[in-house]
Motif scaffolding. Sequence first.
Motif, PDB file in Angstrom:
ATOM      1  N   ILE A 102      41.994 -16.392  57.796  1.00  0.00           N
ATOM      2  CA  ILE A 102      40.824 -16.018  57.433  1.00  0.00           C
ATOM      3  C   ILE A 102      42.070 -14.600  56.278  1.00  0.00           C
ATOM      4  O   ILE A 102      42.916 -14.175  56.627  1.00  0.00           O
ATOM      5  N   TYR A 103      41.513 -14.711  55.045  1.00  0.00           N
ATOM      6  CA  TYR A 103      42.723 -13.366  54.592  1.00  0.00           C
ATOM      7  C   TYR A 103      41.491 -12.862  53.499  1.00  0.00           C
ATOM      8  O   TYR A 103      39.970 -13.875  53.239  1.00  0.00           O
ATOM      9  N   PHE A 104      41.533 -11.656  52.927  1.00  0.00           N
ATOM     10  CA  PHE A 104      40.289 -10.907  51.936  1.00  0.00           C
ATOM     11  C   PHE A 104      40.907 -11.279  51.161  1.00  0.00           C
ATOM     12  O   PHE A 104      41.994 -11.309  50.957  1.00  0.00           O
ATOM     13  N   THR A 105      40.368 -11.314  50.442  1.00  0.00           N
ATOM     14  CA  THR A 105      39.657 -11.095  49.021  1.00  0.00           C
ATOM     15  C   THR A 105      41.063 -10.309  47.741  1.00  0.00           C
ATOM     16  O   THR A 105      40.972  -9.016  48.641  1.00  0.00           O
ATOM     17  N   PRO A 106      42.292 -10.630  46.593  1.00  0.00           N
ATOM     18  CA  PRO A 106      42.833  -9.349  46.531  1.00  0.00           C
ATOM     19  C   PRO A 106      42.410  -8.235  46.316  1.00  0.00           C
ATOM     20  O   PRO A 106      40.947  -8.150  45.596  1.00  0.00           O
ATOM     21  N   ASP A 107      43.134  -7.422  46.571  1.00  0.00           N
ATOM     22  CA  ASP A 107      42.681  -5.886  45.494  1.00  0.00           C
ATOM     23  C   ASP A 107      43.879  -4.830  46.120  1.00  0.00           C
ATOM     24  O   ASP A 107      45.382  -4.805  46.457  1.00  0.00           O
ATOM     25  N   PRO A 108      43.748  -4.045  44.964  1.00  0.00           N
ATOM     26  CA  PRO A 108      45.440  -3.207  44.312  1.00  0.00           C
ATOM     27  C   PRO A 108      45.247  -2.199  46.172  1.00  0.00           C
ATOM     28  O   PRO A 108      46.260  -1.746  46.347  1.00  0.00           O
ATOM     29  N   ARG A 115      46.653 -10.603  52.008  1.00  0.00           N
ATOM     30  CA  ARG A 115      45.959  -9.240  53.588  1.00  0.00           C
ATOM     31  C   ARG A 115      45.202 -10.723  54.270  1.00  0.00           C
ATOM     32  O   ARG A 115      43.708 -11.036  54.346  1.00  0.00           O
ATOM     33  N   GLN A 116      45.327 -10.588  55.777  1.00  0.00           N
ATOM     34  CA  GLN A 116      44.855 -11.363  56.353  1.00  0.00           C
ATOM     35  C   GLN A 116      44.067 -10.992  58.028  1.00  0.00           C
ATOM     36  O   GLN A 116      44.674  -9.867  57.582  1.00  0.00           O
ATOM     37  N   ALA A 117      43.216 -11.565  57.966  1.00  0.00           N
ATOM     38  CA  ALA A 117      41.985 -10.717  58.663  1.00  0.00           C
ATOM     39  C   ALA A 117      42.574 -10.701  59.774  1.00  0.00           C
ATOM     40  O   ALA A 117      42.584 -11.318  60.651  1.00  0.00           O
ATOM     41  N   THR A 118      42.186  -9.657  61.157  1.00  0.00           N
ATOM     42  CA  THR A 118      42.108  -9.268  62.757  1.00  0.00           C
ATOM     43  C   THR A 118      41.598  -9.226  62.920  1.00  0.00           C
ATOM     44  O   THR A 118      40.778  -8.684  62.880  1.00  0.00           O
ATOM     45  N   ALA A 119      41.859  -9.180  64.581  1.00  0.00           N
ATOM     46  CA  ALA A 119      40.753  -8.774  65.458  1.00  0.00           C
ATOM     47  C   ALA A 119      40.714  -7.264  65.038  1.00  0.00           C
ATOM     48  O   ALA A 119      39.924  -6.831  65.616  1.00  0.00           O
ATOM     49  N   GLN A 120      42.143  -6.661  64.881  1.00  0.00           N
ATOM     50  CA  GLN A 120      42.057  -4.911  64.885  1.00  0.00           C
ATOM     51  C   GLN A 120      40.963  -4.809  63.642  1.00  0.00           C
ATOM     52  O   GLN A 120      40.528  -3.765  63.589  1.00  0.00           O
TER      53      GLN A 120
END
Length: 554
Positions: A102-108, A115-120
């Motif tokens: 799971i990754y967030f879409t790119p952003d500055p 950027r990988q999505a994590t439990a935090q």
Amino acid sequence: MLKSYAAALLALVVTVGAAPASAQAPAAPKVLHAFLSTGETGLDPAVASDVASLSLLENLFDPLLRYDYLARPVKLQPNTLSAMPAVTDGGLTYTFQLRQDIYFTPDPAFKGARRQATAQDYVYSFKRLNDPALKSPWTYLFEGVAEIQAVDKFTLRIRLKAADPNFLFYLAIPATGAVAREVVEAYGTQVGNHPVGTGPFKMGTWKHSDQISLLANREFRSMEFQGKRLPLLDRIDIKIMEEYQSRMLGFLNGEFDFLEQVPESMKEMVLTDDPRPTLKPELARKGMVLTPFPVLQTYYMWMNMDDPLIGGYGKEKLALRRAIALGYNSVEDITQMKKGLALPAVTPLPPNVLGYDPAYRSPVAYDPALANALLDRYGYRKGADGFRTQPDGKPLTLVMHSESSTVGRLRDELWRKNLSAIGLKVVFKSDKKTEIIKASRLGSVMMFETNWVADFPDGDNFYQLLYGPNSGRANYARFNLPAYNQRYEQTRTMADSPQRTVLYNEMAQIIHAYTPWVLLTHPISADLQQPWLKNYVRHPVEFTNWRYLDVVAH
């Protein structure tokens, strides 16, 4: 020699310039054309609560769980999890294992990193709902949580103060989608204008409250529907269409691929006069499809219990509100305004919601004679103009907010007629619904007709709308009565059962007694779709089905 060279050169040009016979032209992008009936207020999951914003958030952000698209009755399934959570300690502890793709879409804000999505991220997102600066309408979702902890990078643990049978439903609501701390810190109070999520779509162009395009997130994790990878569409073009006529004409002209909930005032344009909604033959011949759908939705007119004119818990104010409820002509509303596409609401719960009791009967019915007698008894006397004054002789003018639309104006006339029949003068203040909701949360609206669509299919989601501590949030009526609050708190820890239904019915009796609401209708949605739209199935809870939809050439 020169002639043969020229011929060879020409042959080379032709060979290079021509595509091989077997080559295929690139497929045209698959674009869904949709509309939203009101403008979005902002795309911060922690703040947005209007249907338009939630519809967009559902496609941009990812909660831990989602509903199975086709399962009936509805069923939760893992979304960003590798499996359903482990539940231990008698329902007090939930352990979630996140997927690792799971990754967030790119952003500055991510400074070029993937950027990988994590439990935090979920810990941060859930705790953010309690930020007093945000005044999130979703704070109540985690009021029963004792601890939220990231055990490791992909393991999340939540401990509850007491068992809550609805807790997993909360984790499928758009408000619980993961947001990234870096994005929130980068954009601050403007983060609602910079949605960055992990969902199947990402923001394309955005002209606020006018036109929006969502682009397929091609880095979306591997998820399939009927053997095809999601999302099936390349783009969604969305228009904000507040006028019912514009929506209907747009659909009939092929500008929109589907239309949910045919406006009651325009039923005759597409449906026959049969007792059951039936598509007109000329539209059926074009391949259009009609699907009646019972919506998990309740329409009600709430009255501000803090308002000095109409609010309060004394007998005089109670009599005024009860008379308004008795003056509401439900039959006329359903037959003439809703064109038969609705059921009368006798409790806040629509059919098919857990806790709904089909045997419950309302003690309040349309009875203008009784309404007049009640107002007479408590001193609301008629003046020379035929309208009533307050018991102390001061003028009595009700102020009802309404939406500035064709149907809003029709609703105004129905209320004017009903209230005039019992001697009550009313004036209407029209505005956009988003602005009315903002003013409602501040307690500056006296009366407003609105509706609630289920966030999850349990009665708790409706009865919380009158829970005292939710005043200023979803409790627009600002109703705060200990007898109601105590029963609601008791039901919060109960699963669906006959015992809970008894308490729900007692809460309904309290609503009828104190009348913070006039219960109106549960709509039956007449949904239309174009012949080129595929996989369209209306879900009882989720706001959109866009990720599953497909379009074919037409």
